[in-house]
Design an enzyme around this catalytic site. Structure first.
Site, PDB file in Angstrom:
ATOM      1  N   GLY A 160       0.794  -1.233   0.000  1.00  0.00           N
ATOM      2  CA  GLY A 160       0.000   0.000   0.000  1.00  0.00           C
ATOM      3  C   GLY A 160       0.822   1.277   0.000  1.00  0.00           C
ATOM      4  O   GLY A 160       1.830   1.395  -0.698  1.00  0.00           O
ATOM      5  N   TYR A 180     -17.335   5.740   8.055  1.00  0.00           N
ATOM      6  CA  TYR A 180     -15.881   5.978   8.095  1.00  0.00           C
ATOM      7  C   TYR A 180     -15.518   7.152   9.011  1.00  0.00           C
ATOM      8  O   TYR A 180     -15.194   6.964  10.172  1.00  0.00           O
ATOM      9  CB  TYR A 180     -15.277   6.155   6.684  1.00  0.00           C
ATOM     10  CG  TYR A 180     -13.774   6.019   6.746  1.00  0.00           C
ATOM     11  CD1 TYR A 180     -13.141   4.807   6.484  1.00  0.00           C
ATOM     12  CD2 TYR A 180     -12.981   7.089   7.171  1.00  0.00           C
ATOM     13  CE1 TYR A 180     -11.763   4.669   6.632  1.00  0.00           C
ATOM     14  CE2 TYR A 180     -11.610   6.964   7.330  1.00  0.00           C
ATOM     15  CZ  TYR A 180     -11.005   5.757   7.051  1.00  0.00           C
ATOM     16  OH  TYR A 180      -9.651   5.632   7.220  1.00  0.00           O
TER      17      TYR A 180
HETATM   18  P1  NAI Z   1      -1.914  -1.873   3.876  1.00  0.00           P
HETATM   19  O1  NAI Z   1      -2.740  -2.940   4.474  1.00  0.00           O
HETATM   20  O2  NAI Z   1      -1.577  -1.948   2.428  1.00  0.00           O
HETATM   21  O3  NAI Z   1      -0.511  -1.753   4.654  1.00  0.00           O
HETATM   22  C1  NAI Z   1      -0.386  -1.999   6.020  1.00  0.00           C
HETATM   23  C2  NAI Z   1       1.084  -2.173   6.394  1.00  0.00           C
HETATM   24  O4  NAI Z   1       1.167  -2.320   7.817  1.00  0.00           O
HETATM   25  C3  NAI Z   1       1.759  -3.415   5.806  1.00  0.00           C
HETATM   26  O5  NAI Z   1       3.112  -3.111   5.506  1.00  0.00           O
HETATM   27  C4  NAI Z   1       1.708  -4.410   6.977  1.00  0.00           C
HETATM   28  O6  NAI Z   1       2.719  -5.412   6.943  1.00  0.00           O
HETATM   29  C5  NAI Z   1       1.923  -3.466   8.132  1.00  0.00           C
HETATM   30  N1  NAI Z   1       1.454  -3.982   9.427  1.00  0.00           N
HETATM   31  C6  NAI Z   1       0.195  -4.300   9.813  1.00  0.00           C
HETATM   32  N2  NAI Z   1       0.194  -4.685  11.108  1.00  0.00           N
HETATM   33  C7  NAI Z   1       1.471  -4.606  11.539  1.00  0.00           C
HETATM   34  C8  NAI Z   1       2.118  -4.862  12.786  1.00  0.00           C
HETATM   35  N3  NAI Z   1       1.451  -5.266  13.879  1.00  0.00           N
HETATM   36  N4  NAI Z   1       3.466  -4.687  12.854  1.00  0.00           N
HETATM   37  C9  NAI Z   1       4.194  -4.284  11.775  1.00  0.00           C
HETATM   38  N5  NAI Z   1       3.625  -4.006  10.586  1.00  0.00           N
HETATM   39  C10 NAI Z   1       2.284  -4.166  10.471  1.00  0.00           C
HETATM   40  O7  NAI Z   1      -2.640  -0.503   4.235  1.00  0.00           O
HETATM   41  P2  NAI Z   1      -2.725   0.932   3.563  1.00  0.00           P
HETATM   42  O8  NAI Z   1      -4.051   1.069   2.912  1.00  0.00           O
HETATM   43  O9  NAI Z   1      -1.491   1.278   2.819  1.00  0.00           O
HETATM   44  O10 NAI Z   1      -2.810   1.828   4.885  1.00  0.00           O
HETATM   45  C11 NAI Z   1      -1.732   2.556   5.417  1.00  0.00           C
HETATM   46  C12 NAI Z   1      -2.277   3.819   6.069  1.00  0.00           C
HETATM   47  O11 NAI Z   1      -2.883   4.628   5.052  1.00  0.00           O
HETATM   48  C13 NAI Z   1      -3.367   3.552   7.112  1.00  0.00           C
HETATM   49  O12 NAI Z   1      -3.203   4.466   8.170  1.00  0.00           O
HETATM   50  C14 NAI Z   1      -4.646   3.856   6.349  1.00  0.00           C
HETATM   51  O13 NAI Z   1      -5.704   4.222   7.178  1.00  0.00           O
HETATM   52  C15 NAI Z   1      -4.180   5.008   5.491  1.00  0.00           C
HETATM   53  N6  NAI Z   1      -5.024   5.324   4.341  1.00  0.00           N
HETATM   54  C16 NAI Z   1      -5.495   4.338   3.504  1.00  0.00           C
HETATM   55  C17 NAI Z   1      -6.345   4.652   2.456  1.00  0.00           C
HETATM   56  C18 NAI Z   1      -6.878   3.605   1.543  1.00  0.00           C
HETATM   57  O14 NAI Z   1      -7.852   3.878   0.835  1.00  0.00           O
HETATM   58  N7  NAI Z   1      -6.288   2.443   1.469  1.00  0.00           N
HETATM   59  C19 NAI Z   1      -6.743   6.057   2.189  1.00  0.00           C
HETATM   60  C20 NAI Z   1      -6.116   7.018   3.063  1.00  0.00           C
HETATM   61  C21 NAI Z   1      -5.314   6.650   4.113  1.00  0.00           C
HETATM   62 NA    NA Z   2       1.195   0.720   4.046  1.00  0.00          NA
END
Ligand code: NAI
Ligand code: NA
Length: 395
Positions: A51, A234
């Site tokens: 992500g 949300y």
């Molecule tokens: P994702 O699921 O692609 O990435 C999550 C990351 O966190 C991965 O690298 C995973 O290995 C790591 N992770 C999870 N639990 C862990 C733990 N206990 N210890 C170490 N690493 C851990 O998620 P995404 O979508 O990239 O989200 C990242 C941020 O961006 C979040 O705060 C999300 O709310 C925010 N965000 C996401 C949007 C979306 O539409 N996907 C939009 C705007 C913000």
């Molecule tokens: Na991420």
């Protein structure tokens, strides 16, 4: 082995090493094509494997030539069982970074724990001395508190009243009515404990007290706002409370960084298909309509385009533009009035029958399978691949 997608609900149980590698290479090529960014040179990315976090790591390394340490929580492969995609992504990233002569090491484990924090701090001390940037991009459904051992689970619920609206099963394209009961008991506190700012602050406090942050240090975490359509579930729901907390924490961290002339930022990003967002009800339908409109307007972006623009036009601009709440906005194209008006119209028309025409369900599905390395152009899925792949710089 020959690896095929195996899905259960909104998750995919398998992932493809070659497809994940190709995704990473494509992102690297994109960053290189956009030219150098005068950014941080020693960067820690927490949540670095998928992500927005992965895109941030790639942008730092291949845009600014940064040394990067990535922390993530991924399942390694075993004989006959593919790894989780973030494992293969990180393997591919490090292979390419090392080829380019860039320092890149990774730590796989629970970022919320004291052990993983200590291991990361030790690695920074040994290899980098100090760091000038921390990107905090965790998305997790659970957290064990490192001091108390309490286990928290985040929930996606409205607050105060039941939420009822349309949702789509993006595998079948069937639209149905979803109804979600409001938060009860400790739901809000639990969600804030997992996805709020406490852990971000703990990381920065630990790094600072060990003298590992350089003069002018910055840190950034990611948030989301979105339209009124998804507001009840949300931004005004339990997850929104966690984002409020995360955003407030930026100010607390900024205060603590004053002696270093440092600053903490939150960037509000665009809604995108990631493992985290596929799990949220209503969001996939919204995204499939949004994609359609944004692609028609020629303003669609994925994680890498978002982060490239965030770094180039916001974070490393002469003056960092923020909104009235101090947040960086890179969701500006998603939130454009004409885009939102069009999505709201389409939302009313959306049924199982109309969606294939008015929404970008195909685009959603492709992005979803791409997360796991499937449906990636240039990959031969009939080819026998080795599921056992090592991450070269894994500690
Ligand atoms: P994702 O699921 O692609 O990435 C999550 C990351 O966190 C991965 O690298 C995973 O290995 C790591 N992770 C999870 N639990 C862990 C733990 N206990 N210890 C170490 N690493 C851990 O998620 P995404 O979508 O990239 O989200 C990242 C941020 O961006 C979040 O705060 C999300 O709310 C925010 N965000 C996401 C949007 C979306 O539409 N996907 C939009 C705007 C913000
Ligand atoms: Na991420």
């Amino acid at each position: 082995m020959i690896i095929e997608p195996r899905t259960r609900g909104f998750i995919c149980l398998t992932s493809h090493p070659k497809g994940c590698e190709q995704n990473v290479i494509d992102q690297i090529e994109y960053i290189k094509s956009k030219g150098a960014i005068d950014g941080a040179k020693k960067v820690l990315v927490i949540g670095a494997s998928t992500g927005f976090g992965l895109a941030s790591r790639i942008t730092s390394a291949f845009g600014s030539g940064a040394s990067t340490i990535g922390v993530f929580f991924e399942k390694p492969p075993s004989e006959g069982r593919p790894a989780s995609p973030g494992w293969y992504n990180s393997a591919a990233f490090e292979k390419e970074a090392h080829k380019a002569g860039l320092y890149a090491k990774s730590i796989n484990g629970d970022a919320f724990s004291n052990e993983i924090k200590k291991q990361t701090l030790d690695l920074i001390k040994a290899d980098l001395g100090q760091i000038d940037m921390v990107i905090y991009s965790l998305a997790s459904p659970v957290r064990t508190h490192p001091d108390t051992g309490a286990k928290y689970k985040s929930v996606l619920k409205p607050i105060g009243a039941k939420f009822q609206n349309k949702t789509v099963d993006f595998h079948t394209g069937v639209i149905s009515e979803v109804s979600i009961e409001p938060a009860q008991g400790d739901d809000i506190e639990n969600t804030v404990a997992v996805m709020g700012g406490e852990d971000w602050k703990m990381w920065i406090d630990d790094l600072k007290s060990e003298g590992l942050l350089s003069e002018g240090f910055t840190t950034i975490a990611y948030s989301y706002i979105g339209p009124s359509l998804t507001e009840a579930v949300y931004r005004k729901g339990t997850i929104g409370r966690a984002k409020d907390d995360l955003e407030a924490t930026a100010f607390t961290i900024s205060d603590s960084l004053k002696p270093l002339n440092g600053k903490a930022y939150v960037s509000v990003n665009k809604a995108l298909v990631t493992q985290a967002s596929s799990a949220i009800p209503v969001i996939p339908l919204y995204i499939s309509l949004l994609y359609k409109v944004m692609k028609e307007e020629g303003i669609h972006e994925g994680c890498i385009e978002q982060i490239q623009r965030l770094f180039q036009d916001r974070l490393y601009a002469d003056k960092i533009p923020t909104d009235d709440k101090g947040r960086i906005r890179i969701d500006d194209w998603e939130m454009r009035a004409d885009v939102q008006a069009r999505v709201a119209e389409l939302w009313k028309e959306a049924t199982t029958e109309t969606l294939p025409k008015i929404g970008d369900l195909k685009g959603y599905e492709k992005d979803f399978f791409n997360l796991f390395g499937f449906m990636v152009e240039g990959v031969d899925y009939d080819e026998d691949v080795n599921e056992i792949v090592e991450i070269p710089g894994l500690q």
